[in-house]
Scaffold this active site. Structure first.
Site, PDB file in Angstrom:
ATOM      1  N   ILE A   1      61.563 -13.626 -72.643  1.00  8.24           N
ATOM      2  CA  ILE A   1      61.818 -14.362 -71.393  1.00  8.24           C
ATOM      3  C   ILE A   1      62.188 -15.810 -71.714  1.00  8.24           C
ATOM      4  O   ILE A   1      63.161 -16.364 -71.173  1.00  8.24           O
ATOM      5  CB  ILE A   1      60.593 -14.296 -70.451  1.00  8.24           C
ATOM      6  CG1 ILE A   1      60.284 -12.840 -70.089  1.00  8.24           C
ATOM      7  CG2 ILE A   1      60.844 -15.113 -69.183  1.00  8.24           C
ATOM      8  CD1 ILE A   1      58.989 -12.625 -69.312  1.00  8.24           C
TER       9      ILE A   1
ATOM     10  N   ARG B   1      51.668 -16.957 -66.289  1.00  6.94           N
ATOM     11  CA  ARG B   1      50.409 -16.615 -65.629  1.00  6.94           C
ATOM     12  C   ARG B   1      49.712 -17.895 -65.182  1.00  6.94           C
ATOM     13  O   ARG B   1      49.604 -18.858 -65.958  1.00  6.94           O
ATOM     14  CB  ARG B   1      49.480 -15.851 -66.580  1.00  6.94           C
ATOM     15  CG  ARG B   1      49.863 -14.397 -66.807  1.00  6.94           C
ATOM     16  CD  ARG B   1      49.697 -13.545 -65.537  1.00  6.94           C
ATOM     17  NE  ARG B   1      50.018 -12.142 -65.750  1.00  6.94           N
ATOM     18  CZ  ARG B   1      51.203 -11.573 -65.505  1.00  6.94           C
ATOM     19  NH1 ARG B   1      52.202 -12.277 -65.014  1.00  6.94           N
ATOM     20  NH2 ARG B   1      51.376 -10.282 -65.721  1.00  6.94           N
TER      21      ARG B   1
ATOM     22  N   GLU C   1      45.649 -16.719 -57.511  1.00  9.10           N
ATOM     23  CA  GLU C   1      46.650 -16.089 -56.647  1.00  9.10           C
ATOM     24  C   GLU C   1      45.922 -15.192 -55.662  1.00  9.10           C
ATOM     25  O   GLU C   1      44.947 -14.547 -56.048  1.00  9.10           O
ATOM     26  CB  GLU C   1      47.629 -15.241 -57.472  1.00  9.10           C
ATOM     27  CG  GLU C   1      48.589 -16.091 -58.252  1.00  9.10           C
ATOM     28  CD  GLU C   1      49.587 -15.299 -59.091  1.00  9.10           C
ATOM     29  OE1 GLU C   1      49.691 -14.074 -58.902  1.00  9.10           O
ATOM     30  OE2 GLU C   1      50.233 -15.912 -59.947  1.00  9.10           O
TER      31      GLU C   1
ATOM     32  N   HIS D   1      54.859 -15.531 -57.067  1.00  9.76           N
ATOM     33  CA  HIS D   1      54.901 -14.562 -58.176  1.00  9.76           C
ATOM     34  C   HIS D   1      55.985 -13.492 -57.942  1.00  9.76           C
ATOM     35  O   HIS D   1      55.685 -12.296 -57.831  1.00  9.76           O
ATOM     36  CB  HIS D   1      53.529 -13.902 -58.362  1.00  9.76           C
ATOM     37  CG  HIS D   1      53.350 -13.322 -59.736  1.00  9.76           C
ATOM     38  ND1 HIS D   1      52.141 -13.231 -60.382  1.00  9.76           N
ATOM     39  CD2 HIS D   1      54.242 -12.788 -60.612  1.00  9.76           C
ATOM     40  CE1 HIS D   1      52.284 -12.668 -61.575  1.00  9.76           C
ATOM     41  NE2 HIS D   1      53.569 -12.383 -61.738  1.00  9.76           N
ATOM     42  N   ILE D   2      57.228 -13.979 -57.892  1.00  8.51           N
ATOM     43  CA  ILE D   2      58.359 -13.066 -57.654  1.00  8.51           C
ATOM     44  C   ILE D   2      59.286 -13.005 -58.863  1.00  8.51           C
ATOM     45  O   ILE D   2      60.455 -12.631 -58.742  1.00  8.51           O
ATOM     46  CB  ILE D   2      59.173 -13.478 -56.409  1.00  8.51           C
ATOM     47  CG1 ILE D   2      59.671 -14.926 -56.539  1.00  8.51           C
ATOM     48  CG2 ILE D   2      58.378 -13.280 -55.133  1.00  8.51           C
ATOM     49  CD1 ILE D   2      60.867 -15.241 -55.671  1.00  8.51           C
TER      50      ILE D   2
HETATM   51  C1  DGY Z   1      54.835  -9.009 -65.262  1.00 12.39           C
HETATM   52  O1  DGY Z   1      55.568  -8.032 -65.444  1.00 12.39           O
HETATM   53  O2  DGY Z   1      53.901  -9.259 -66.006  1.00 12.39           O
HETATM   54  C2  DGY Z   1      55.115  -9.836 -64.061  1.00 12.39           C
HETATM   55  O3  DGY Z   1      54.508 -11.064 -64.101  1.00 12.39           O
HETATM   56  C3  DGY Z   1      54.638  -9.081 -62.843  1.00 12.39           C
HETATM   57  O4  DGY Z   1      53.240  -9.112 -62.824  1.00 12.39           O
END
Ligand code: DGY
Length: 320
Positions: A156, A237, A266, A285-286
């Site tokens: 990511i 997170r 959250e 958290h999208i």
């Molecule tokens: C993940 O895939 O860990 C995203 O944060 C969704 O929780």
């Protein structure tokens, strides 16, 4: 094979399960299952596809040791007691890879939004406060050519860095336990110490997992070592930052602002001061929430279930 799913699954994965002859029960209510309901449903099924809820603890696992697999609809697994799952011999799988671009896009969006006070400006229009044009008001920070610091340069973080280099010509530094040779080669990313990351980043973006080592790491003391014009981004997170310390750091000018897709705790409550701070952008958290990505995640989660059904090796077994 009968699988219990804790949410309504995106259609691509659901169809895959049904085509494979898996009997599916979905939890369709718009609330989390209680711990008792979770146990009761899972005791009537052979596998669990966990797509959201209150987490998976030892108490649950001890009552559901018959499960052939727990297939998570996420890449993160910090909400699962992995030690207990391993001790009890319950395999747990996740959905790596497919959500990197969508999650990085969310971090990129939050970075731009915080730097230009975009969410706050939008709120001002809604409040009827557009006002008159003032060349000294509403000023943000330009990102072109600035330094992006990544804490946890994996898949990511790599996409986030690529977006920042290509769109904004940003310089990339990172702090990891190991080197990311691919990012160094492609983007000229430079590995630095944690201190250097704090001291040099104009944008500091978190892309590491929540572990005992990373929990609460971004606290008062760490924010105080960052640049006063720095933007803190967390799309990983919420537990990695201390939210009270983050609020104080912005209010006291230790850093400029923040973009958060994850909060601590959250969901974030509507009266949280961060929601009214000009240089802060918050999303619920999208990170992976695009049609394409959620369908791809659901297919991987389904493949993990189908492999368990056929007694084949699980493609995405977590070996934590
Ligand atoms: C993940 O895939 O860990 C995203 O944060 C969704 O929780």
């Amino acid at each position: 094979m009968r699988v219990f799913i804790t949410r309504v699954l995106p259609p691509a994965g659901l169809e895959m399960l049904q085509r494979a002859g898996v009997a599916v029960t979905q939890w369709t209510e718009k609330r989390n299952l209680s711990p008792e309901e979770m146990v009761s449903y899972c005791q009537q099924h052979d596998a669990l596809l966990y797509a959201g809820g209150r987490g998976i603890d030892r108490t649950f696992l001890e009552q559901c040791r018959h499960l052939k697999v727990i297939s998570l609809l996420s890449v993160g697994y910090d909400y699962v007691d992995m030690k207990a799952a391993q001790e009890l011999g319950i395999p747990v799988t996740n959905t790596p890879g497919v959500l990197s671009a969508a999650t990085a896009d969310t971090a990129f969006l939050l970075m731009l939004a915080a730097s230009r006070k975009a969410f706050y400006m939008h709120q001002r229009i809604l409040n009827g406060e557009w006002g008159f044009s003032d060349p000294t008001a509403n000023l943000g920070i330009s990102l072109e050519g600035k330094t992006l610091g990544i804490w946890g340069l994996g898949n990511i973080g790599h996409v986030m860095a690529r977006r920042c280099v290509r769109a904004l010509d940003m310089k990339v530094i990172y702090h990891n336990r190991g080197r990311n040779a691919a990012a160094e080669k492609e983007l000229g990313a430079i590995r630095v110490s944690f201190d250097e990351l704090l001291q040099q980043s104009d944008v500091l973006s978190i892309h590491t997992a929540l572990t005992p080592e990373t929990k609460g790491r971004f606290n008062k003391e760490v924010f105080a070592r960052m640049k006063p014009n720095a933007i803190f981004i967390n799309a990983a997170r919420g537990g990695i930052h201390n939210e009270a310390d983050l609020i104080a750091a912005i209010n006291n000018g230790l850093i400029w602002g923040a973009g958060l897709d994850v909060t601590n705790p959250e969901p974030m409550q509507a009266d949280n001061p961060l929601l009214n701070m000009p240089t802060v952008a918050v999303l619920p958290h999208i990170g992976s929430a695009t049609v394409e990505t959620r369908n791809a995640m659901s297919c991987i989660a389904a493949q993990n279930i189908i492999a368990a059904m056929k007694g084949e090796p699980l493609p995405n077994l977590i070996r934590a």
